[in-house]
Design a protein around this motif. Structure first.
Motif, PDB file in Angstrom:
ATOM      1  N   VAL A 284       0.832  -1.192   0.000  1.00  0.00           N
ATOM      2  CA  VAL A 284       0.000   0.000   0.000  1.00  0.00           C
ATOM      3  C   VAL A 284       0.877   1.256   0.000  1.00  0.00           C
ATOM      4  CG1 VAL A 284      -1.732   1.274   1.337  1.00  0.00           C
ATOM      5  CG2 VAL A 284      -1.867  -1.203   1.185  1.00  0.00           C
ATOM      6  N   LYS A 285       2.071   1.157   0.558  1.00  0.00           N
ATOM      7  CA  LYS A 285       2.986   2.297   0.652  1.00  0.00           C
ATOM      8  C   LYS A 285       4.026   2.274  -0.468  1.00  0.00           C
ATOM      9  CE  LYS A 285       2.384   2.979   5.506  1.00  0.00           C
ATOM     10  NZ  LYS A 285       2.949   3.686   6.603  1.00  0.00           N
ATOM     11  N   PHE A 286       3.689   1.685  -1.593  1.00  0.00           N
ATOM     12  CA  PHE A 286       4.651   1.573  -2.689  1.00  0.00           C
ATOM     13  C   PHE A 286       5.170   2.929  -3.148  1.00  0.00           C
ATOM     14  CE2 PHE A 286       5.203   1.757  -7.335  1.00  0.00           C
ATOM     15  CZ  PHE A 286       6.402   1.065  -7.418  1.00  0.00           C
ATOM     16  N   GLN A 287       4.274   3.899  -3.329  1.00  0.00           N
ATOM     17  CA  GLN A 287       4.701   5.211  -3.824  1.00  0.00           C
ATOM     18  C   GLN A 287       5.702   5.864  -2.876  1.00  0.00           C
ATOM     19  OE1 GLN A 287       1.486   4.228  -4.005  1.00  0.00           O
ATOM     20  NE2 GLN A 287       1.015   4.357  -6.167  1.00  0.00           N
ATOM     21  N   GLU A 288       5.449   5.778  -1.563  1.00  0.00           N
ATOM     22  CA  GLU A 288       6.376   6.356  -0.594  1.00  0.00           C
ATOM     23  C   GLU A 288       7.724   5.641  -0.635  1.00  0.00           C
ATOM     24  OE1 GLU A 288       3.268   5.379   0.352  1.00  0.00           O
ATOM     25  OE2 GLU A 288       2.268   7.253   0.836  1.00  0.00           O
TER      26      GLU A 288
ATOM     27  N   CYS B 179      14.423   7.354  -4.766  1.00  0.00           N
ATOM     28  CA  CYS B 179      14.761   8.235  -5.892  1.00  0.00           C
ATOM     29  C   CYS B 179      15.851   9.221  -5.495  1.00  0.00           C
ATOM     30  CB  CYS B 179      13.525   9.029  -6.338  1.00  0.00           C
ATOM     31  SG  CYS B 179      12.280   8.060  -7.164  1.00  0.00           S
ATOM     32  N   ASP B 180      16.670   9.597  -6.466  1.00  0.00           N
ATOM     33  CA  ASP B 180      17.646  10.659  -6.207  1.00  0.00           C
ATOM     34  C   ASP B 180      16.958  12.014  -6.379  1.00  0.00           C
ATOM     35  OD1 ASP B 180      17.488  11.157  -8.942  1.00  0.00           O
ATOM     36  OD2 ASP B 180      19.449  10.311  -9.401  1.00  0.00           O
ATOM     37  N   GLU B 181      17.674  13.085  -6.106  1.00  0.00           N
ATOM     38  CA  GLU B 181      17.073  14.422  -6.119  1.00  0.00           C
ATOM     39  C   GLU B 181      16.523  14.823  -7.494  1.00  0.00           C
ATOM     40  OE1 GLU B 181      16.306  16.338  -3.500  1.00  0.00           O
ATOM     41  OE2 GLU B 181      17.027  14.614  -2.347  1.00  0.00           O
ATOM     42  N   ALA B 182      17.242  14.466  -8.563  1.00  0.00           N
ATOM     43  CA  ALA B 182      16.773  14.821  -9.912  1.00  0.00           C
ATOM     44  C   ALA B 182      15.463  14.114 -10.243  1.00  0.00           C
ATOM     45  CB  ALA B 182      17.837  14.465 -10.945  1.00  0.00           C
TER      46      ALA B 182
ATOM     47  N   MET C 213      11.705  15.822 -10.853  1.00  0.00           N
ATOM     48  CA  MET C 213      10.875  15.531 -12.017  1.00  0.00           C
ATOM     49  C   MET C 213       9.466  15.093 -11.580  1.00  0.00           C
ATOM     50  SD  MET C 213      11.530  12.843 -15.128  1.00  0.00           S
ATOM     51  CE  MET C 213      11.195  11.399 -14.146  1.00  0.00           C
ATOM     52  N   ILE C 214       9.408  14.261 -10.552  1.00  0.00           N
ATOM     53  CA  ILE C 214       8.112  13.793 -10.039  1.00  0.00           C
ATOM     54  C   ILE C 214       7.322  14.969  -9.471  1.00  0.00           C
ATOM     55  CG2 ILE C 214       7.016  12.392  -8.235  1.00  0.00           C
ATOM     56  CD1 ILE C 214       9.342  10.368  -8.678  1.00  0.00           C
ATOM     57  N   TYR C 215       7.970  15.847  -8.715  1.00  0.00           N
ATOM     58  CA  TYR C 215       7.281  16.994  -8.129  1.00  0.00           C
ATOM     59  C   TYR C 215       6.750  17.939  -9.208  1.00  0.00           C
ATOM     60  CZ  TYR C 215       9.448  15.509  -3.717  1.00  0.00           C
ATOM     61  OH  TYR C 215       9.832  14.804  -2.615  1.00  0.00           O
ATOM     62  N   HIS C 216       7.560  18.195 -10.224  1.00  0.00           N
ATOM     63  CA  HIS C 216       7.093  19.067 -11.308  1.00  0.00           C
ATOM     64  C   HIS C 216       5.916  18.439 -12.042  1.00  0.00           C
ATOM     65  CE1 HIS C 216       9.909  22.422 -11.328  1.00  0.00           C
ATOM     66  NE2 HIS C 216      10.878  21.564 -11.018  1.00  0.00           N
ATOM     67  N   SER C 217       6.016  17.143 -12.312  1.00  0.00           N
ATOM     68  CA  SER C 217       4.914  16.448 -12.995  1.00  0.00           C
ATOM     69  C   SER C 217       3.648  16.464 -12.146  1.00  0.00           C
ATOM     70  CB  SER C 217       5.308  15.006 -13.312  1.00  0.00           C
ATOM     71  OG  SER C 217       6.385  14.976 -14.197  1.00  0.00           O
ATOM     72  N   SER C 218       3.804  16.281 -10.863  1.00  0.00           N
ATOM     73  CA  SER C 218       2.648  16.282  -9.958  1.00  0.00           C
ATOM     74  C   SER C 218       1.985  17.653  -9.925  1.00  0.00           C
ATOM     75  CB  SER C 218       3.072  15.884  -8.546  1.00  0.00           C
ATOM     76  OG  SER C 218       3.578  14.579  -8.536  1.00  0.00           O
ATOM     77  N   TYR C 219       2.799  18.703  -9.880  1.00  0.00           N
ATOM     78  CA  TYR C 219       2.238  20.047  -9.859  1.00  0.00           C
ATOM     79  C   TYR C 219       1.518  20.360 -11.161  1.00  0.00           C
ATOM     80  CZ  TYR C 219       1.717  25.052  -9.344  1.00  0.00           C
ATOM     81  OH  TYR C 219       1.182  26.315  -9.282  1.00  0.00           O
ATOM     82  N   ARG C 220       2.111  19.963 -12.277  1.00  0.00           N
ATOM     83  CA  ARG C 220       1.447  20.188 -13.561  1.00  0.00           C
ATOM     84  C   ARG C 220       0.141  19.396 -13.636  1.00  0.00           C
ATOM     85  NH1 ARG C 220       5.350  20.012 -18.532  1.00  0.00           N
ATOM     86  NH2 ARG C 220       3.573  21.072 -19.434  1.00  0.00           N
ATOM     87  N   THR C 221       0.118  18.195 -13.057  1.00  0.00           N
ATOM     88  CA  THR C 221      -1.112  17.404 -13.015  1.00  0.00           C
ATOM     89  C   THR C 221      -2.161  18.116 -12.170  1.00  0.00           C
ATOM     90  OG1 THR C 221       0.143  15.366 -13.259  1.00  0.00           O
ATOM     91  CG2 THR C 221      -2.094  15.166 -12.392  1.00  0.00           C
ATOM     92  N   TYR C 222      -1.751  18.664 -11.037  1.00  0.00           N
ATOM     93  CA  TYR C 222      -2.686  19.413 -10.196  1.00  0.00           C
ATOM     94  C   TYR C 222      -3.268  20.596 -10.972  1.00  0.00           C
ATOM     95  CZ  TYR C 222      -4.413  22.869  -6.971  1.00  0.00           C
ATOM     96  OH  TYR C 222      -5.204  23.811  -6.371  1.00  0.00           O
ATOM     97  N   LEU C 223      -2.422  21.347 -11.665  1.00  0.00           N
ATOM     98  CA  LEU C 223      -2.906  22.485 -12.446  1.00  0.00           C
ATOM     99  C   LEU C 223      -3.892  22.040 -13.517  1.00  0.00           C
ATOM    100  CD1 LEU C 223       0.348  24.608 -12.896  1.00  0.00           C
ATOM    101  CD2 LEU C 223      -1.565  25.023 -11.336  1.00  0.00           C
ATOM    102  N   PHE C 224      -3.584  20.928 -14.184  1.00  0.00           N
ATOM    103  CA  PHE C 224      -4.476  20.392 -15.212  1.00  0.00           C
ATOM    104  C   PHE C 224      -5.826  20.014 -14.602  1.00  0.00           C
ATOM    105  CE2 PHE C 224      -6.115  16.596 -17.381  1.00  0.00           C
ATOM    106  CZ  PHE C 224      -6.373  17.134 -18.634  1.00  0.00           C
ATOM    107  N   LEU C 225      -5.793  19.286 -13.492  1.00  0.00           N
ATOM    108  CA  LEU C 225      -7.039  18.856 -12.856  1.00  0.00           C
ATOM    109  C   LEU C 225      -7.845  20.035 -12.329  1.00  0.00           C
ATOM    110  CD1 LEU C 225      -5.939  15.646 -10.931  1.00  0.00           C
ATOM    111  CD2 LEU C 225      -7.342  15.799 -12.997  1.00  0.00           C
TER     112      LEU C 225
END
Length: 194
Positions: A112-116, A122-125, A129-141
């Motif tokens: 259940v905690k796979f994403q965490e 993950c390394d910082e880069a 990338m995940i944070y930017h993609s998540s924010y863009r997804t939030y903006l889209f939604l």
């Protein structure tokens, strides 16, 4: 589909071990593209299975004749098998990535905690990338959900489709916004106090 994607990814993973910087970037892009394509097809298949199953049933359908109930049960079994297969495909994809990148081996795709767990490895880069993609997804939604909400409202007005879609979209919109703002406030609080 699975074998084709898996073979391509395995081939890319083998080439990544000996690649120089520019070639490595291109190979990682190809890997991401193939994985995204497979994941999107898998999610589309799951959503399509839900749509197909939900279009043709109602409580009268289930409580009808034995033949109708039997057909419904067959449809449900096929749906569950397809849904299970798509979930397995996604787990296999993760296992292929993990086989060539041991830093991700701590993430259990059945947890259940796979994403965490994945984020921790993950390394910082990759995190950026995940944070930017998540924010863009939030903006889209935050743009699409209100449009869908208005469409559901008009659909109910014109075709009497029911209130459930309106309620669900409204709740989703509120929850998305509240979770985002709560997350921002908590991050500011940690930064201010820590």
């Amino acid at each position: 589909m699975w074998r084709d994607c898996a073979e391509k990814i395995k081939h890319i993973e083998e080439r990544l071990q000996y690649a120089e910087d520019e070639e490595c970037d291109e190979l990682e892009y190809q890997e991401e593209y193939i994985g995204a394509w497979g994941l999107n097809v898998s999610n589309f298949a799951m959503a399509l299975a839900i749509l197909i199953n939900s279009v043709g049933y109602s409580r009268n359908y289930i409580s009808g004749s034995r033949e109708t109930a039997f057909r419904f049960m067959i449809a449900v079994v096929i749906f569950v098998v397809c849904f299970f297969y798509e979930g397995l495909w996604q787990m296999r994809y993760v296992k292929v990535i993990q086989s060539s990148r041991p830093e991700f081996s701590n993430a259990d795709p059945s947890s259940v905690k796979f994403q965490e767990q994945w984020m921790e490895s993950c390394d910082e880069a990759e995190k950026e990338m995940i944070y930017h993609s998540s924010y863009r997804t939030y903006l889209f939604l935050s743009k699409v959900i209100p449009i869908l909400l208005v469409a559901a409202m008009l659909s109910n007005l014109l075709f009497d489709t029911g209130m459930l879609a309106i309620v669900l979209l409204a709740v989703l919109w509120i929850m998305t916004s509240m979770y985002y703002t709560r997350s921002c406030v908590n991050m500011r609080k940690k930064r201010a106090r820590g």
